[in-house]
Design a protein around this motif. Structure first.
Motif, PDB file in Angstrom:
ATOM      1  N   VAL A 110     101.875 194.431 -35.778  1.00  0.00           N
ATOM      2  CA  VAL A 110     100.654 193.642 -35.936  1.00  0.00           C
ATOM      3  C   VAL A 110     100.392 192.818 -34.685  1.00  0.00           C
ATOM      4  O   VAL A 110      99.239 192.699 -34.224  1.00  0.00           O
ATOM      5  CB  VAL A 110     100.766 192.726 -37.182  1.00  0.00           C
ATOM      6  CG1 VAL A 110      99.620 191.715 -37.208  1.00  0.00           C
ATOM      7  CG2 VAL A 110     100.750 193.560 -38.457  1.00  0.00           C
ATOM      8  N   VAL A 111     101.463 192.252 -34.095  1.00  0.00           N
ATOM      9  CA  VAL A 111     101.314 191.481 -32.859  1.00  0.00           C
ATOM     10  C   VAL A 111     100.758 192.358 -31.742  1.00  0.00           C
ATOM     11  O   VAL A 111      99.836 191.958 -31.010  1.00  0.00           O
ATOM     12  CB  VAL A 111     102.668 190.865 -32.441  1.00  0.00           C
ATOM     13  CG1 VAL A 111     102.584 190.274 -31.035  1.00  0.00           C
ATOM     14  CG2 VAL A 111     103.087 189.781 -33.427  1.00  0.00           C
ATOM     15  N   ALA A 112     101.307 193.568 -31.608  1.00  0.00           N
ATOM     16  CA  ALA A 112     100.822 194.494 -30.576  1.00  0.00           C
ATOM     17  C   ALA A 112      99.353 194.840 -30.810  1.00  0.00           C
ATOM     18  O   ALA A 112      98.554 194.882 -29.862  1.00  0.00           O
ATOM     19  CB  ALA A 112     101.679 195.756 -30.576  1.00  0.00           C
ATOM     20  N   GLN A 113      98.985 195.087 -32.063  1.00  0.00           N
ATOM     21  CA  GLN A 113      97.591 195.413 -32.375  1.00  0.00           C
ATOM     22  C   GLN A 113      96.667 194.238 -32.073  1.00  0.00           C
ATOM     23  O   GLN A 113      95.569 194.416 -31.539  1.00  0.00           O
ATOM     24  CB  GLN A 113      97.463 195.810 -33.854  1.00  0.00           C
ATOM     25  CG  GLN A 113      98.025 197.194 -34.173  1.00  0.00           C
ATOM     26  CD  GLN A 113      97.810 197.553 -35.626  1.00  0.00           C
ATOM     27  OE1 GLN A 113      98.082 196.752 -36.517  1.00  0.00           O
ATOM     28  NE2 GLN A 113      97.329 198.756 -35.887  1.00  0.00           N
ATOM     29  N   LYS A 114      97.115 193.022 -32.426  1.00  0.00           N
ATOM     30  CA  LYS A 114      96.305 191.838 -32.157  1.00  0.00           C
ATOM     31  C   LYS A 114      96.098 191.656 -30.652  1.00  0.00           C
ATOM     32  O   LYS A 114      95.002 191.294 -30.210  1.00  0.00           O
ATOM     33  CB  LYS A 114      96.966 190.593 -32.751  1.00  0.00           C
ATOM     34  CG  LYS A 114      96.782 190.448 -34.249  1.00  0.00           C
ATOM     35  CD  LYS A 114      97.359 189.133 -34.742  1.00  0.00           C
ATOM     36  CE  LYS A 114      97.111 188.955 -36.238  1.00  0.00           C
ATOM     37  NZ  LYS A 114      97.672 187.676 -36.719  1.00  0.00           N
ATOM     38  N   CYS A 115      97.161 191.890 -29.880  1.00  0.00           N
ATOM     39  CA  CYS A 115      97.051 191.777 -28.424  1.00  0.00           C
ATOM     40  C   CYS A 115      96.001 192.765 -27.897  1.00  0.00           C
ATOM     41  O   CYS A 115      95.178 192.416 -27.034  1.00  0.00           O
ATOM     42  CB  CYS A 115      98.399 192.026 -27.764  1.00  0.00           C
ATOM     43  SG  CYS A 115      99.579 190.664 -27.963  1.00  0.00           S
ATOM     44  N   LEU A 116      96.045 193.991 -28.413  1.00  0.00           N
ATOM     45  CA  LEU A 116      95.065 194.985 -27.987  1.00  0.00           C
ATOM     46  C   LEU A 116      93.649 194.557 -28.371  1.00  0.00           C
ATOM     47  O   LEU A 116      92.701 194.731 -27.590  1.00  0.00           O
ATOM     48  CB  LEU A 116      95.388 196.346 -28.609  1.00  0.00           C
ATOM     49  CG  LEU A 116      96.594 197.084 -28.009  1.00  0.00           C
ATOM     50  CD1 LEU A 116      96.988 198.270 -28.885  1.00  0.00           C
ATOM     51  CD2 LEU A 116      96.280 197.564 -26.596  1.00  0.00           C
ATOM     52  N   ILE A 384      93.014 184.759 -22.814  1.00  0.00           N
ATOM     53  CA  ILE A 384      93.417 185.859 -23.708  1.00  0.00           C
ATOM     54  C   ILE A 384      94.864 186.255 -23.458  1.00  0.00           C
ATOM     55  O   ILE A 384      95.673 186.353 -24.391  1.00  0.00           O
ATOM     56  CB  ILE A 384      92.484 187.068 -23.509  1.00  0.00           C
ATOM     57  CG1 ILE A 384      91.080 186.751 -24.045  1.00  0.00           C
ATOM     58  CG2 ILE A 384      93.045 188.313 -24.205  1.00  0.00           C
ATOM     59  CD1 ILE A 384      90.031 187.788 -23.709  1.00  0.00           C
ATOM     60  N   ASP A 385      95.209 186.484 -22.176  1.00  0.00           N
ATOM     61  CA  ASP A 385      96.544 187.003 -21.857  1.00  0.00           C
ATOM     62  C   ASP A 385      97.624 185.931 -21.934  1.00  0.00           C
ATOM     63  O   ASP A 385      98.692 186.153 -22.517  1.00  0.00           O
ATOM     64  CB  ASP A 385      96.537 187.621 -20.454  1.00  0.00           C
ATOM     65  CG  ASP A 385      95.850 188.971 -20.427  1.00  0.00           C
ATOM     66  OD1 ASP A 385      95.488 189.463 -21.515  1.00  0.00           O
ATOM     67  OD2 ASP A 385      95.662 189.540 -19.337  1.00  0.00           O
ATOM     68  N   ASP A 386      97.337 184.763 -21.337  1.00  0.00           N
ATOM     69  CA  ASP A 386      98.377 183.737 -21.209  1.00  0.00           C
ATOM     70  C   ASP A 386      98.492 182.860 -22.441  1.00  0.00           C
ATOM     71  O   ASP A 386      99.588 182.425 -22.799  1.00  0.00           O
ATOM     72  CB  ASP A 386      98.080 182.876 -19.978  1.00  0.00           C
ATOM     73  CG  ASP A 386      99.312 182.107 -19.519  1.00  0.00           C
ATOM     74  OD1 ASP A 386     100.429 182.533 -19.838  1.00  0.00           O
ATOM     75  OD2 ASP A 386      99.151 181.089 -18.826  1.00  0.00           O
ATOM     76  N   VAL A 387      97.362 182.598 -23.105  1.00  0.00           N
ATOM     77  CA  VAL A 387      97.389 181.694 -24.259  1.00  0.00           C
ATOM     78  C   VAL A 387      97.497 182.467 -25.573  1.00  0.00           C
ATOM     79  O   VAL A 387      98.452 182.292 -26.335  1.00  0.00           O
ATOM     80  CB  VAL A 387      96.132 180.792 -24.272  1.00  0.00           C
ATOM     81  CG1 VAL A 387      96.144 179.879 -25.499  1.00  0.00           C
ATOM     82  CG2 VAL A 387      96.071 179.953 -23.004  1.00  0.00           C
TER      83      VAL A 387
END
Length: 401
Positions: A110-116, A384-387
């Motif tokens: 789920v974390v990977a999907q949210k990141c995407l 998006i990336d850092d926070v």
């Protein structure tokens, strides 16, 4: 008188003696036969007693042997039952490990999907299929494969637990029957000829029920023992497989997670560097805009400053054009005034420098807006990336379940 002495109805003394002898002989013969019969009866009674005692002794021995045999198999079944219970409990622990690993993997997926999904919010030039996105996609694929593998292994584990419980049930039923049989045989072994309440049973000799052979009896328990051993061995093998899967999948997830985190760190650093360079360029542009604005102001002031002299020169020329007669001559003064007016007019008309300066200022303003927009794009990407992504990924903890 002579007829009376010779009465035919009377027996002769010799007949009397003969009759007595015969009675004695018959009696003695009957007595002898009776004695023989008594002796034979006592012999038969003694023989029957000995046979009965021997038969009962043999039955007692066989009953004792049977009890020992039942005890042996009962002990075997008890041992196998204890082993299969222990193995099932151990396998349940492995099942819990699998369930926790599966749940943890789903959370990380789920974390990977949210990141995407978060990274789809990048805008402009930053919406790029970079290394981070490639590694995130690979991470999602790894997690999907691991989730499928753990799911199949969990199903296999549940089936093995079911098989173990089936073997356990068979052992328990067999043990229950063995316990009942041993209780009955213990009762039978305790009976003696003097035990009260023993009775005749007319139906005792009838073979009622589904009697099985001794071989079938042994085979039945043997099958239960072998099935328990087989399921125990299967459980041991499955536990080794589960251990290997949990270890390997944890390594795979940890390695891929680190790949993603490294890509994120590199990308964040790269975007920060780009943002810093853009901010440096923006500062340069802002300085240049200020300088250009000063330049335009100076140009405008210089043009404004020429209005007085040109008016004076033109007024003088206009006045001198009214000199009378011969005085209206083209003297050095008029020539100088003409030259002055031409020079000042020419300088005033040279406004291309101001126009070019204003064009440059407009271009610098556009550049300022473009840089500010690009900096906002970089700020959005960093958020998006850092926070969002990096801070969320800090909660990811891959354990060796």
């Amino acid at each position: 008188m002579a007829r009376l002495l010779q009465d035919p109805s009377k027996l002769h003394p010799s007949e009397w003696h003969t009759a007595n002898r015969m009675q004695r002989a018959t009696t003695e013969s009957q007595k002898s036969r009776s004695e023989c019969m008594i002796a034979e009866s006592w012999r038969l009674v003694d023989e029957i007693e000995k046979t009965t005692q021997k038969t009962q002794s043999d039955v007692n021995k066989k009953l004792e042997q049977r009890r020992e045999e039942i005890k042996f198999w009962k002990q075997e079944l008890d041992n196998k039952l204890e082993q299969i219970i222990h193995e099932t409990d151990s396998l349940l622990t492995f099942k819990n490990r699998l369930e926790r690993a599966l749940e943890g993997c789903k959370e990380q997926f789920v974390v990977a999907q949210k990141c995407l999904l978060y990274r789809q919010r990048r805008v402009g030039i930053d919406l790029v299929h970079d290394e981070v996105e490639q590694e995130l996609a690979k991470e999602a694929e790894v997690f999907q494969a691991i989730i499928a593998l753990l799911g199949r292994t969990l199903e296999q584990t549940n089936e093995q637990i079911r098989q173990n419980r089936s073997a356990k049930y068979n052992l328990e039923m067999d043990l229950k029957d063995k316990f009942t049989a041993l209780t009955i045989d213990d009762y039978c072994a305790s009976l003696t000829n003097d035990t009260p309440h023993i009775i005749y049973s007319d139906n005792a000799m009838k073979l009622e029920g589904n009697f099985v052979s001794l071989e079938d009896w042994i085979d039945f328990s043997n099958i239960n023992v072998e099935k328990a051993d087989k399921q125990r061995n299967n459980s041991l093998a499955l536990k080794a497989v589960i251990d290997g899967i949990l270890s390997q999948t944890a390594d795979d997830m940890r390695r891929q997670c680190e790949m993603v985190n490294t890509a994120f760190r590199n990308r964040v650093k790269e975007v920060k560097d780009a943002k810093h360079k853009l901010e440096t360029l923006l500062a340069m542009v802002m300085d240049e805009i200020a300088a250009q604005e000063k330049n335009i102001a100076a140009l405008k002031k210089a043009i404004a400053d020429k209005e007085g002299p040109v008016k004076v020169a033109q007024t003088r020329l206009e006045a001198r054009n009214h000199r009378p007669n011969v005085e209206l001559c083209f003297d050095t003064v008029h020539s100088s005034l003409m030259s002055e007016v031409q020079e000042i007019t020419k300088n005033i008309q040279r406004q291309d420098a101001l126009a070019q300066a204003q064009t440059e200022l407009k271009a610098l303003s556009h550049r300022q807006l473009s840089l500010e927009e690009e900096i906002k794009v970089k700020e959005n990407t960093l958020y998006i990336d850092d926070v969002l992504c990096m801070q969320m990924r800090e909660s990811v903890c891959i354990n060796n379940y």
